[in-house]
Scaffold this motif. Structure first.
Motif, PDB file in Angstrom:
ATOM      1  N   TYR A  88       0.828  -1.209   0.000  1.00 21.01           N
ATOM      2  CA  TYR A  88       0.000   0.000   0.000  1.00 21.01           C
ATOM      3  C   TYR A  88       0.861   1.257   0.000  1.00 21.01           C
ATOM      4  O   TYR A  88       1.961   1.268   0.555  1.00 21.01           O
ATOM      5  N   MET A  89       0.350   2.292  -0.610  1.00 26.55           N
ATOM      6  CA  MET A  89       1.071   3.559  -0.664  1.00 26.55           C
ATOM      7  C   MET A  89       1.108   4.217   0.714  1.00 26.55           C
ATOM      8  O   MET A  89       2.076   4.877   1.064  1.00 26.55           O
ATOM      9  N   ARG A  90       0.053   4.061   1.508  1.00 28.17           N
ATOM     10  CA  ARG A  90      -0.043   4.671   2.828  1.00 28.17           C
ATOM     11  C   ARG A  90      -0.594   3.642   3.827  1.00 28.17           C
ATOM     12  O   ARG A  90      -1.457   2.851   3.499  1.00 28.17           O
ATOM     13  N   CYS A  91      -0.102   3.749   5.050  1.00 29.50           N
ATOM     14  CA  CYS A  91      -0.654   3.007   6.184  1.00 29.50           C
ATOM     15  C   CYS A  91      -1.053   4.044   7.223  1.00 29.50           C
ATOM     16  O   CYS A  91      -0.222   4.823   7.674  1.00 29.50           O
ATOM     17  N   ILE A  92      -2.319   4.033   7.599  1.00 36.49           N
ATOM     18  CA  ILE A  92      -2.833   5.003   8.559  1.00 36.49           C
ATOM     19  C   ILE A  92      -3.351   4.257   9.775  1.00 36.49           C
ATOM     20  O   ILE A  92      -4.161   3.352   9.649  1.00 36.49           O
ATOM     21  N   SER A  93      -2.873   4.652  10.934  1.00 32.08           N
ATOM     22  CA  SER A  93      -3.272   4.020  12.187  1.00 32.08           C
ATOM     23  C   SER A  93      -4.380   4.829  12.839  1.00 32.08           C
ATOM     24  O   SER A  93      -4.266   6.043  12.998  1.00 32.08           O
ATOM     25  N   LEU A  94      -5.447   4.148  13.210  1.00 33.23           N
ATOM     26  CA  LEU A  94      -6.563   4.763  13.937  1.00 33.23           C
ATOM     27  C   LEU A  94      -6.588   4.168  15.331  1.00 33.23           C
ATOM     28  O   LEU A  94      -6.676   2.960  15.493  1.00 33.23           O
ATOM     29  N   LYS A  95      -6.510   5.041  16.322  1.00 31.89           N
ATOM     30  CA  LYS A  95      -6.479   4.556  17.717  1.00 31.89           C
ATOM     31  C   LYS A  95      -7.597   5.153  18.512  1.00 31.89           C
ATOM     32  O   LYS A  95      -8.122   6.161  18.258  1.00 31.89           O
TER      33      LYS A  95
END
Length: 95
Positions: A88-95
């Motif tokens: 993937y181009m981006r990995c976004i973490s949601l916490k």
């Protein structure tokens, strides 16, 4: 890197519902989700089922019980998780 964004949902159980709602507002076709930790308990959530491809680490699947398996859930190990992040181009973490 053919896909755009991989969302890592790492929120506590108490915050997961809010994170799923937030995720539903900006996830796009071709994106995927990795449920991690306590957020795995939301695998049966109707919104999660509609958002697309969903991965769960094999260590976290133990939270669900021995024979838990859902059609929209792909169980992966840590090596596969690392490979997935690189796709993937981006990995976004949601916490």
């Amino acid at each position: 890197m053919s896909n755009s964004t991989l969302y890592l949902l790492q929120s506590s159980y108490a915050n997961t519902s809010q994170s799923i709602t937030q995720l539903g507002q900006f996830i796009a076709a071709g994106d995927a989700i990795v449920l991690m930790g306590e957020s795995v308990l939301f695998i049966t959530d109707e919104q999660i089922q509609q958002l697309g491809t969903c991965y769960v680490l094999e260590q976290d699947v133990q939270i669900l019980g021995k024979h838990a398996h859902y059609n929209h859930m792909h169980v992966i190990n840590y090596a596969q998780f690392a490979d997935l992040c690189l796709q993937y181009m981006r990995c976004i973490s949601l916490k």
